[in-house]
Design a protein around this motif. Structure first.
Motif, PDB file in Angstrom:
ATOM      1  N   UNK A 192      59.967  14.293  69.477  1.00 27.45           N
ATOM      2  CA  UNK A 192      59.647  13.513  69.498  1.00 27.45           C
ATOM      3  C   UNK A 192      60.171  13.608  67.324  1.00 27.45           C
ATOM      4  N   UNK A 193      60.941  14.483  67.719  1.00 28.33           N
ATOM      5  CA  UNK A 193      62.262  13.338  66.090  1.00 28.33           C
ATOM      6  C   UNK A 193      62.601  12.475  66.285  1.00 28.33           C
ATOM      7  N   UNK A 194      63.461  11.988  64.876  1.00 26.49           N
ATOM      8  CA  UNK A 194      64.055  10.415  64.742  1.00 26.49           C
ATOM      9  C   UNK A 194      65.226  10.984  64.661  1.00 26.49           C
ATOM     10  N   UNK A 195      66.814  10.633  65.765  1.00 24.73           N
ATOM     11  CA  UNK A 195      68.166  11.071  66.435  1.00 24.73           C
ATOM     12  C   UNK A 195      68.368   9.459  66.414  1.00 24.73           C
ATOM     13  N   UNK A 196      69.664   9.490  65.706  1.00 30.53           N
ATOM     14  CA  UNK A 196      70.370   8.278  66.301  1.00 30.53           C
ATOM     15  C   UNK A 196      71.981   9.141  66.142  1.00 30.53           C
ATOM     16  N   UNK A 197      72.631   8.188  66.616  1.00 28.25           N
ATOM     17  CA  UNK A 197      73.912   8.673  66.570  1.00 28.25           C
ATOM     18  C   UNK A 197      75.068   7.764  65.655  1.00 28.25           C
ATOM     19  N   UNK A 198      75.749   8.374  65.326  1.00 18.37           N
ATOM     20  CA  UNK A 198      76.905   7.909  64.348  1.00 18.37           C
ATOM     21  C   UNK A 198      77.942   8.287  64.784  1.00 18.37           C
ATOM     22  N   UNK A 199      78.755   7.663  64.615  1.00 17.30           N
ATOM     23  CA  UNK A 199      79.811   8.328  64.679  1.00 17.30           C
ATOM     24  C   UNK A 199      80.615   8.628  63.407  1.00 17.30           C
ATOM     25  N   UNK A 200      81.366   9.752  63.458  1.00 20.57           N
ATOM     26  CA  UNK A 200      82.593  10.051  62.628  1.00 20.57           C
ATOM     27  C   UNK A 200      83.341   9.031  62.294  1.00 20.57           C
ATOM     28  N   UNK A 201      84.698   9.094  61.497  1.00 18.75           N
ATOM     29  CA  UNK A 201      85.731   8.020  62.146  1.00 18.75           C
ATOM     30  C   UNK A 201      86.527   8.030  60.703  1.00 18.75           C
ATOM     31  N   UNK A 202      87.651   7.507  60.529  1.00 21.41           N
ATOM     32  CA  UNK A 202      88.483   7.957  59.916  1.00 21.41           C
ATOM     33  C   UNK A 202      88.958   6.045  58.773  1.00 21.41           C
ATOM     34  N   UNK A 203      89.022   5.957  57.644  1.00 20.95           N
ATOM     35  CA  UNK A 203      89.550   5.912  56.607  1.00 20.95           C
ATOM     36  C   UNK A 203      90.501   4.536  57.160  1.00 20.95           C
ATOM     37  N   UNK A 204      90.568   3.362  57.865  1.00 21.61           N
ATOM     38  CA  UNK A 204      92.191   2.658  58.599  1.00 21.61           C
ATOM     39  C   UNK A 204      93.013   2.416  57.870  1.00 21.61           C
ATOM     40  N   UNK A 205      92.163   1.740  57.090  1.00 19.55           N
ATOM     41  CA  UNK A 205      93.815   1.711  56.117  1.00 19.55           C
ATOM     42  C   UNK A 205      94.589   2.224  55.696  1.00 19.55           C
ATOM     43  N   UNK A 206      94.122   4.169  55.386  1.00 19.98           N
ATOM     44  CA  UNK A 206      94.886   4.355  55.478  1.00 19.98           C
ATOM     45  C   UNK A 206      95.929   5.395  56.272  1.00 19.98           C
TER      46      UNK A 206
END
Length: 389
Positions: A192-206
């Motif tokens: 019943x929990x509200x769960x989403x997946x949003x990945x981690x990442x990198x600041x590609x420009x750096x």
């Protein structure tokens, strides 16, 4: 229109970001500051000595508080008690009674203990960033223990974390996992929990391409050694794998880079193994290396160091668990190995074949550019947060 207010609570200072969770939280804060008025509060044993780095340009209110021993009696895991701070509660109660933020972001499941407090003070929605599912990490650690006393200790820790996370996460309006694997695990126990997946990442420009043709035959391991899986992985690499690499390539070198190397890690230093300690700019050591090694055998979540290594354009040799949550295809984005002999063979294969290293490095870097740039990830977070409002 005035941006909605967002408060972020973290168990440690975010700067300098010498650990994967810190790197993720710092990048998330930076991106979310484009959409919200951000206040950030952290715990540290020496609040007066904190270095905020770039945070003042992104935050309206910045405060650090010392952790204190909770007066309540409970069966919470020790990590939860270590991240309790009465001074922080006192400050937030005074501030939020005047104007509670619309959104509260808690970094890590152990910080979910603050969700009921926020709800009582009128915070509209609470989000918990699930960097790793604690009880899953403990279960995997338990499976690797050979000593029965340690197995009993891990089992007790597992049960304590499971009970705590089952109870505490119910008070959050949104759980953000970094991998679909963790999302599915939590949904299995709490449908019943509200769960989403949003990945981690990198600041590609750096992250420019760091792969250098003239780089020495160096294998690079990166890890924050406060994190036990990194210690275990580094020691396994140095003790079990590296002698096999050396037997075939005596000129090869290994670097165990990372914050706060333990005495055991420091003892690995030799003529062919470097233990430099904390390195502020990892891009410099990526330029000095031919391949990144990431042998991790327990834990949960996504390894930021893998994302950074791929963004740098270096080929990767890893274990399946270390790459969990990432769509890495064997022989296309990375080489996979679980046993010392196979891991050593994969490292030697890349060191002796620059074309293979370039092929893997280019594919990995393109994957990061397409799917793991923080600008796109920040927008995903903002969209989920706006849905709560």
């Amino acid at each position: 229109m005035q941006p909605a207010s967002l408060s972020i609570l973290t168990p440690t200072p975010l700067y300098p970001a010498h650990a994967g969770a810190k790197t993720h939280s710092l990048n998330a804060l930076r991106q979310l500051s484009q959409y919200y008025t951000v206040d950030s509060y952290c715990l540290t044993k020496q609040p007066e000595a904190i270095d905020w780095g770039p945070l003042p340009q992104w935050c309206r209110d910045l405060r650090a508080f010392a952790p204190t021993k909770p007066t309540r009696r409970n069966l919470d895991p020790p990590a939860v008690d270590l991240e309790f701070s009465q001074p922080m509660l006192d400050y937030l109660q005074q501030r939020w009674q005047q104007a509670a933020p619309k959104l509260l972001q808690l970094e890590g499941t152990t910080m979910a203990q603050y969700a009921p407090f926020a709800r009582r003070l009128g915070v509209q929605a609470t989000i918990c960033t699930v960097h790793q599912v604690g009880f899953v990490a403990q279960w995997r650690r338990l499976q690797r223990e050979k000593s029965w006393p340690l197995r009993a200790r891990r089992l007790a820790g597992l049960l304590s974390l499971w009970l705590y996370e089952q109870r505490a996460l119910r008070h959050c309006d949104l759980l953000v996992t970094l991998s679909e694997t963790d999302q599915q695990t939590l949904a299995r126990w709490q449908p019943k929990l509200n769960i989403v997946t949003v990945p981690s990442g990198v600041d590609f420009a750096e992250w420019p391409l760091c792969r250098q043709q003239q780089a020495p035959q160096q294998v690079l391991f990166v890890g924050n050694y406060f994190h036990p899986p990194n210690v275990e992985g580094a020691l396994w690499l140095a003790r079990e794998v590296w002698p096999l690499v050396q037997a075939q390539m005596p000129e090869a070198r290994l670097m165990l880079a990372g914050r706060s190397p333990t005495p055991e890690i420091q003892q690995m230093a030799s003529a062919t193994i470097a233990v430099p300690g904390t390195i502020d700019d990892l891009r410099a050591v990526y330029r000095q290396s031919r391949v990144v090694a990431a042998p991790i055998f327990w834990g949960s979540g996504v390894r930021i160091k893998i994302l950074e290594g791929l963004a740098a354009g270096l080929p990767l040799v890893t274990t399946a668990l270390a790459a969990e949550g990432l769509p890495l295809k064997p022989e296309e984005h990375a080489l996979f190995a679980e046993r010392p002999a196979d891991f050593a063979a994969a490292l030697v294969r890349i060191l002796q074949n620059p074309e293979l290293g370039a092929q893997l490095g280019d594919a990995g870097r393109q994957l990061i550019a397409d799917r793991y740039d923080w600008r796109a990830i920040g927008l995903q977070l903002q969209q989920h947060y706006q849905a709560l409002l």
